[in-house]
Design an enzyme around this catalytic site. Structure first.
Site, PDB file in Angstrom:
ATOM      1  N   PHE A   3      21.483   5.948  21.082  1.00 30.47           N
ATOM      2  CA  PHE A   3      22.898   5.809  21.427  1.00 30.47           C
ATOM      3  C   PHE A   3      23.333   7.008  22.251  1.00 30.47           C
ATOM      4  CE2 PHE A   3      27.440   6.415  20.953  1.00 30.47           C
ATOM      5  CZ  PHE A   3      27.912   5.140  21.209  1.00 30.47           C
ATOM      6  N   ASP A  49      19.800  14.664  23.881  1.00 27.62           N
ATOM      7  CA  ASP A  49      21.189  14.372  23.524  1.00 27.62           C
ATOM      8  C   ASP A  49      21.460  14.913  22.123  1.00 27.62           C
ATOM      9  OD1 ASP A  49      23.603  13.339  22.754  1.00 27.62           O
ATOM     10  OD2 ASP A  49      23.273  11.343  23.592  1.00 27.62           O
ATOM     11  N   LYS A  82      31.106  16.004  20.403  1.00 23.85           N
ATOM     12  CA  LYS A  82      31.593  15.799  19.034  1.00 23.85           C
ATOM     13  C   LYS A  82      32.293  17.038  18.451  1.00 23.85           C
ATOM     14  CE  LYS A  82      30.024  11.472  17.865  1.00 23.85           C
ATOM     15  NZ  LYS A  82      28.793  10.912  18.418  1.00 23.85           N
TER      16      LYS A  82
HETATM   17  C1  LIG Z   1      28.819   9.963  19.775  1.00 23.11           C
HETATM   18  C2  LIG Z   1      27.648  10.091  20.646  1.00 23.11           C
HETATM   19  C3  LIG Z   1      27.750   9.978  22.054  1.00 23.11           C
HETATM   20  C4  LIG Z   1      29.016   9.564  22.744  1.00 23.11           C
HETATM   21  O1  LIG Z   1      30.089  10.415  22.539  1.00 23.11           O
HETATM   22  P1  LIG Z   1      31.562   9.932  22.906  1.00 23.11           P
HETATM   23  O2  LIG Z   1      32.366  11.193  22.773  1.00 23.11           O
HETATM   24  O3  LIG Z   1      31.950   8.870  21.942  1.00 23.11           O
HETATM   25  O4  LIG Z   1      31.544   9.420  24.298  1.00 23.11           O
HETATM   26  C5  LIG Z   1      26.619  10.222  22.804  1.00 23.11           C
HETATM   27  N1  LIG Z   1      25.444  10.529  22.221  1.00 23.11           N
HETATM   28  C6  LIG Z   1      25.311  10.640  20.889  1.00 23.11           C
HETATM   29  C7  LIG Z   1      23.981  11.016  20.307  1.00 23.11           C
HETATM   30  C8  LIG Z   1      26.396  10.401  20.055  1.00 23.11           C
HETATM   31  O5  LIG Z   1      26.254  10.478  18.726  1.00 23.11           O
END
Ligand SMILES: *Cc1c(COP(=O)(O)O)cnc(C)c1O
Length: 402
Positions: free
Chosen positions: A134, A220, A249
């Site tokens: 994700f 990520d 986050k």
């Molecule tokens: C939450 C998340 C995102 C996206 O972040 P948003 O601020 O909602 O756009 C991207 N990568 C990972 C691993 C995430 O947990």
């Protein structure tokens, strides 16, 4: 505003893309939030990991107040003291080799910047991502996000040169990454995908593979970063240095922020005007983030996440002994998952009734992303409630072994 009113207004007027929990939250402190009726909840959701240093951490609140009274607008066209302070701290705590920062306002945006950097630097067009991965829901980020439910309705709008490979499988990665590949994007531990931990040699293998084929490794750390998993960055657990790293986050304690950190040569491949954001490096967000980094270091929160995570996981393991519905327990630090043999929805709602806010990932995994400042006693209390909730649940369902 009355609770019923809040719910009916949001249900009527807001885009209906979120699944909702039926409570209205008005106040938070540490790992506790209160609803309109004054009822307290232990927050194991932590705003999807955003409440990393706890709700309304006094140092972050103070930094935001001070900055809001001083300067709230400073486009990156102009220099800013607080922005300089933040990026210097970020680079100082980042894995070595990451020399430049791009600031934005969300996780997805940090991924967008990473993809553009990788494409610009390599001049290539293929991306490889992991099944279950994700990375956000803007079109570029969505292109590398795996869940077909999110991706399929927009397939005609997405980058069409993305290949998905099974998470944790190095052989399949070797088959997928070729000379046309600009980057492999990976979560060190999958969050949304069900709190999945890869085999120990996986990330290092990906890094070597990318180096070999002239591709970049984008790590990520939006969910796993900043101490969440018991170390500052989850990739450090396996000694891996990313070429590009995404952060967001909890970085600004709840104020919107995102950051893409990259190798100097990779970052500098983007030329003037090629990627900018009006809100990127906003002074209030920077002040909050600078305070969050101080708090992480001063309070030793990565170490605390490690210690409390061990306690939490041990207790979850003993829940597994006592409940047939629990299939698996996994994760590191305060990023933990419990896989059930059933849909977790009823368990979530019943636990909410009993004062615990939890999160799901997918249909059958309970996910825990509590603030790193949570007390050990709160963890034990929450797990007592989860224990009771599972007992309640088992009395309702007749488990069919799968
Ligand atoms: C939450 C998340 C995102 C996206 O972040 P948003 O601020 O909602 O756009 C991207 N990568 C990972 C691993 C995430 O947990």
């Amino acid at each position: 505003m009355k609770g019923v009113n809040v719910k009916s207004l949001e249900d009527r007027l807001m885009v209906a893309t979120y699944s909702r929990y039926p409570i209205t939250v008005v106040r938070g402190r540490g790992a506790t939030v209160w609803d309109l009726e004054g009822r307290a909840y232990i927050d194991l959701m932590g705003g999807y990991g955003v409440a990393l240093v706890g709700h309304c951490h006094p140092k972050v609140v103070e930094a935001v107040k001070r900055q809001a009274e001083t300067l709230m607008v400073c486009h990156p066209t102009l220099y800013s003291e607080i922005r300089a302070e933040l990026i210097e701290k970020l680079i100082r705590i980042a894995p070595s080799g990451l020399g430049r920062v791009y600031l934005c306002s969300s996780g997805a945006e940090s991924v967008e910047a990473a993809i553009k950097m990788a494409g610009r630097f390599t001049g290539k067009r293929k991306l490889v991502s992991a099944m279950g991965g994700f990375h956000g829901k803007t079109l570029g980020a969505l292109s590398v996000t795996w869940n077909p439910r999110y991706r399929k309705p927009f397939q005609h709008l997405l980058i069409d040169t993305v290949e998905f490979v099974p998470y944790g499988n190095l052989d399949r990665a070797v088959e997928a990454v070729d000379d046309e590949t600009m980057a492999f994007i990976i979560e060190p531990i999958q969050g949304e995908g069900g709190v999945k931990v890869p085999p120990d040699d996986y990330l290092k293998g990906l890094k070597d593979l990318c180096e070999d084929r002239g591709a970049l490794l984008i790590v990520d750390e939006v969910q796993t970063g900043l101490g969440r998993t018991g170390v500052m960055w989850a990739c450090q657990r396996w000694g891996v240095k990313p070429d590009i790293m995404c952060v967001a986050k909890g970085l600004a304690g709840g104020i919107p922020i995102g950051a893409t950190l990259a190798r100097e040569d990779v970052a500098l491949s983007l030329k003037r005007g090629e990627h900018t954001s009006t809100f990127g490096g906003n002074p209030v967000a920077c002040a909050a983030a600078s305070a969050v980094i101080d708090v992480l270091l001063e309070e030793g929160l990565p170490g605390r996440a490690d210690r409390l995570g061990r306690l939490f996981k041990r207790e979850l393991e003993s829940l597994r002994q006592g409940h047939r519905v629990v299939r698996d327990v996994r994760g590191f630090g305060l990023m933990l998952g419990v896989e059930l043999r059933f849909d977790v929805r009823e368990v979530l709602l019943e636990a909410l009734n009993r004062g615990i806010i939890m999160l799901y990932s997918g249909r059958n995994v309970l996910r825990f992303l509590p603030p790193l400042v949570i007390e050990g006693s709160q963890i034990l209390e929450a797990l007592k409630v989860l224990d009771e909730t599972l007992t309640w649940f088992e009395a309702r369902v007749k488990p069919k072994p799968k």
